[in-house]
Design an enzyme around this catalytic site. Sequence first.
Site, PDB file in Angstrom:
ATOM      1  N   ASP A  36      55.844  16.902 -63.116  1.00 27.55           N
ATOM      2  CA  ASP A  36      56.102  18.296 -62.758  1.00 27.55           C
ATOM      3  C   ASP A  36      56.882  18.997 -63.873  1.00 27.55           C
ATOM      4  O   ASP A  36      58.043  18.663 -64.122  1.00 27.55           O
ATOM      5  CB  ASP A  36      56.923  18.302 -61.448  1.00 27.55           C
ATOM      6  CG  ASP A  36      56.938  19.663 -60.794  1.00 27.55           C
ATOM      7  OD1 ASP A  36      56.443  20.636 -61.395  1.00 27.55           O
ATOM      8  OD2 ASP A  36      57.452  19.766 -59.668  1.00 27.55           O
ATOM      9  N   ASP A  37      56.231  19.915 -64.592  1.00 25.76           N
ATOM     10  CA  ASP A  37      56.907  20.712 -65.640  1.00 25.76           C
ATOM     11  C   ASP A  37      57.224  19.903 -66.904  1.00 25.76           C
ATOM     12  O   ASP A  37      58.180  20.226 -67.604  1.00 25.76           O
ATOM     13  CB  ASP A  37      58.258  21.280 -65.162  1.00 25.76           C
ATOM     14  CG  ASP A  37      58.140  22.508 -64.286  1.00 25.76           C
ATOM     15  OD1 ASP A  37      57.025  22.992 -64.050  1.00 25.76           O
ATOM     16  OD2 ASP A  37      59.204  22.992 -63.843  1.00 25.76           O
ATOM     17  N   CYS A  72      53.244  25.801 -61.343  1.00 22.35           N
ATOM     18  CA  CYS A  72      52.946  24.586 -60.573  1.00 22.35           C
ATOM     19  C   CYS A  72      51.800  24.729 -59.582  1.00 22.35           C
ATOM     20  O   CYS A  72      50.808  24.008 -59.675  1.00 22.35           O
ATOM     21  CB  CYS A  72      54.171  24.118 -59.807  1.00 22.35           C
ATOM     22  SG  CYS A  72      55.608  23.815 -60.835  1.00 22.35           S
ATOM     23  N   ASP A 306      51.590  19.246 -64.839  1.00 18.62           N
ATOM     24  CA  ASP A 306      50.937  20.468 -64.348  1.00 18.62           C
ATOM     25  C   ASP A 306      51.041  21.643 -65.310  1.00 18.62           C
ATOM     26  O   ASP A 306      50.169  22.506 -65.354  1.00 18.62           O
ATOM     27  CB  ASP A 306      51.435  20.841 -62.937  1.00 18.62           C
ATOM     28  CG  ASP A 306      52.950  20.909 -62.825  1.00 18.62           C
ATOM     29  OD1 ASP A 306      53.643  20.721 -63.840  1.00 18.62           O
ATOM     30  OD2 ASP A 306      53.443  21.146 -61.704  1.00 18.62           O
ATOM     31  N   ASN A 307      52.126  21.701 -66.058  1.00 16.02           N
ATOM     32  CA  ASN A 307      52.295  22.779 -67.046  1.00 16.02           C
ATOM     33  C   ASN A 307      53.367  22.362 -68.035  1.00 16.02           C
ATOM     34  O   ASN A 307      54.046  21.355 -67.826  1.00 16.02           O
ATOM     35  CB  ASN A 307      52.668  24.116 -66.380  1.00 16.02           C
ATOM     36  CG  ASN A 307      53.772  24.014 -65.353  1.00 16.02           C
ATOM     37  OD1 ASN A 307      53.515  24.088 -64.138  1.00 16.02           O
ATOM     38  ND2 ASN A 307      54.995  23.799 -65.797  1.00 16.02           N
TER      39      ASN A 307
END
Length: 502
Positions: A36-37, A72, A306-307
């Site tokens: 995540d991130d 997200c 995700d990013n």
Amino acid sequence: MVVRVLALAALLTCGVRRVLGDGNGGPNNILLILTDDQDQNLGGMTPMTKTKSLIGDAGATFVNSFTVTPLCCPSRSSILTGRYPHNHLVRNNSVAGNCSSSAWQSDGELGAFPVYLSKRGYQTFFAGKYLNQYGKKEAGGVSHVPPGWDQWHALVGNSRYYNYTLSRNSVEEKHGNTYPDDYLTDLIANRSLQFLDNRSPQRPFFLMLAPPAPHSPWTAAPQYSKHFNDIKAPRDGSFDKAAKDKHWLLRQAINPMTNGTLAYLDNAYRRRWQTLLSVDDLVEKLVRKLDELQELNRTYVFFTSDNGYHTGQFSLPIDKRQLYEFDIRTPLLVRGPGVKPNITLKAPVLNIDLAPTILDIAGVDAAETDGRSFLPLMAPSLRNGSARPFFLVEHTGEGLSAGDPSCPERGPDMSQCFPDCVCEDSLNNTYACVRTLDGHDDMQYCEFADSESFVEVYNLSSDPHQLENIVKKVDPAVLETMNQRLIKLQSCQGAVCHALST
Ligand SMILES: *[C@@H]1O[C@H](CO)[C@@H](O)[C@H](O)[C@H]1NC(C)=O
Ligand SMILES: *[C@@H]1O[C@H](CO)[C@@H](O)[C@H](O)[C@H]1NC(C)=O
Ligand SMILES: *[C@@H]1O[C@H](CO)[C@@H](O)[C@H](O)[C@H]1NC(C)=O
Ligand SMILES: *[C@@H]1O[C@H](CO)[C@@H](O)[C@H](O)[C@H]1NC(C)=O
Ligand SMILES: *[C@@H]1O[C@H](CO)[C@@H](O)[C@H](O)[C@H]1NC(C)=O
Ligand SMILES: *[C@@H]1O[C@H](CO)[C@@H](O)[C@H](O)[C@H]1NC(C)=O
Ligand SMILES: *[C@@H]1O[C@H](CO)[C@@H](O)[C@H](O)[C@H]1NC(C)=O
Ligand SMILES: *[C@@H]1O[C@H](CO)[C@@H](O)[C@H](O)[C@H]1NC(C)=O
Ligand SMILES: *[C@@H]1O[C@H](CO)[C@@H](O)[C@H](O)[C@H]1NC(C)=O
Ligand SMILES: *[C@@H]1O[C@H](CO)[C@@H](O)[C@H](O)[C@H]1NC(C)=O
């Protein structure tokens, strides 16, 4: 100056489609680890030495992996469906923006790739963060389990490490803050190992593990909470640079950043790395278990995020949601049958390619996705493919009409204002970009839906840190070509997106 007509990718996928398998006719297993991130550009992979060795050295490292939307919930929805946000219609992280909404549940979720894997006979397992609003009352509560999953251990709401609630196969399970019982990254690892031990050896399996790291609140495992004490966020080419020629929101940033903000973002950077050490352990445990079960040589292992993320670039303290490289580039490592060890792949690949790639591995010819399988790129001995020359990145800005409750003085339509009340998003941070990366041109062209119809153009060949917006310098014919491509991409679906990207 004229942009060349792109002939590079004219090679079409051809030849007989092989049913992939382990030699005994069965499809291969798949493990997808989604953080995540986690950024690619600012050292996000640096602390993950075991992951780099166990997946990267044993397979392919994609150096041009992008998300089509740097936030997200829209990005995760793109991963699950293989579609651009303008097709799955998940626009932001709230239910009103379709994050885990009933509209999503009755459309995108029904066509997500795990549904097809399950139909194909895969045993499926999910653990971790699904979509930011998952499990909340307004999103159907914990009793809603998306179709396609045999085992479901999903976090309610956004990333946490302790004091969270899970939907354990539709039953609420509350967790406190005792490390050996509750630390979420470790729990995800433990439950996935149990699943593997109890699986049916006759059928292939798919696991999707989505740990909270390195998302805030950056709670490290106790044994890692003192690590990296001397580490600071990298002072790279765009760190604390003024953004005078950039869109409205960036021009509001405080430049130079205050010492308080610098201390804040350095602390965030360090703690992000600490949380990733537990993910590195998770990867090691999974790979060792697959090896022990003699499944490793017929399992594809994907590691991605995700990013991206930024810490101080263009004086933006911490966040994602921007069109720049640091937010749209993601790590991507893959190992598996037919993937040569320790290779670096330069072809651009997108998060919307994961679903078609995974379905390709499973031998499913099903969902119409906007993305394309990159299996041929990483395993050319199986089938040949081609790289795409350009693609779309799109984001719908967030902002409440009352402004950010913690910084109302910043005015209406603003969001994510911290620290020093620097806002990282706004309603008019709504943009669409064409990112060209074809082996010759390395360009980005973006249009904003704001009152200035603002345009940003970067030549990344000469300006990798995107310091100079060349919109006023570049040949108008180039702008025209980019604008035409953007219009087509923004409305493309399935085969039309494929045709635009070959
Ligand atoms: C995978 O490894 C197992 C055990 O070492 C071996 O029996 C099998 O033939 C291997 N399969 C492939 C496809 O290499
Ligand atoms: C949410 O999805 C529904 C149906 O899929 C769509 O009609 C609606 O416009 C979407 N909302 C947004 C904000 O895009
Ligand atoms: C978890 O909740 C306990 C009890 O309310 C609290 O003391 C602790 O600080 C919380 N921990 C985290 C990491 O949120
Ligand atoms: C995970 O498993 C290990 C080894 O059995 C155990 O020590 C640890 O407490 C477990 N952690 C969680 C959060 O379940
Ligand atoms: C910020 O930190 C720098 C370097 O440590 C120091 O020289 C400067 O005086 C500080 N500024 C303020 C306003 O405290
Ligand atoms: C992987 O390749 C790099 C060069 O591309 C090389 O330096 C490194 O030693 C290789 N690692 C392994 C484990 O083969
Ligand atoms: C893919 O292309 C390469 C180079 O042109 C060729 O050597 C190889 O045989 C092709 N693979 C397949 C499966 O067609
Ligand atoms: C998310 O999108 C919806 C639909 O456009 C909008 O109503 C809502 O205000 C957005 N949420 C935020 C936080 O901007
Ligand atoms: C962006 O939105 C803010 C808040 O509504 C507004 O003050 C500003 O003028 C807008 N800027 C542009 C370029 O649209
Ligand atoms: C981008 O920069 C490269 C390297 O300086 C240059 O060769 C190329 O012409 C530039 N492209 C455009 C469209 O300005």
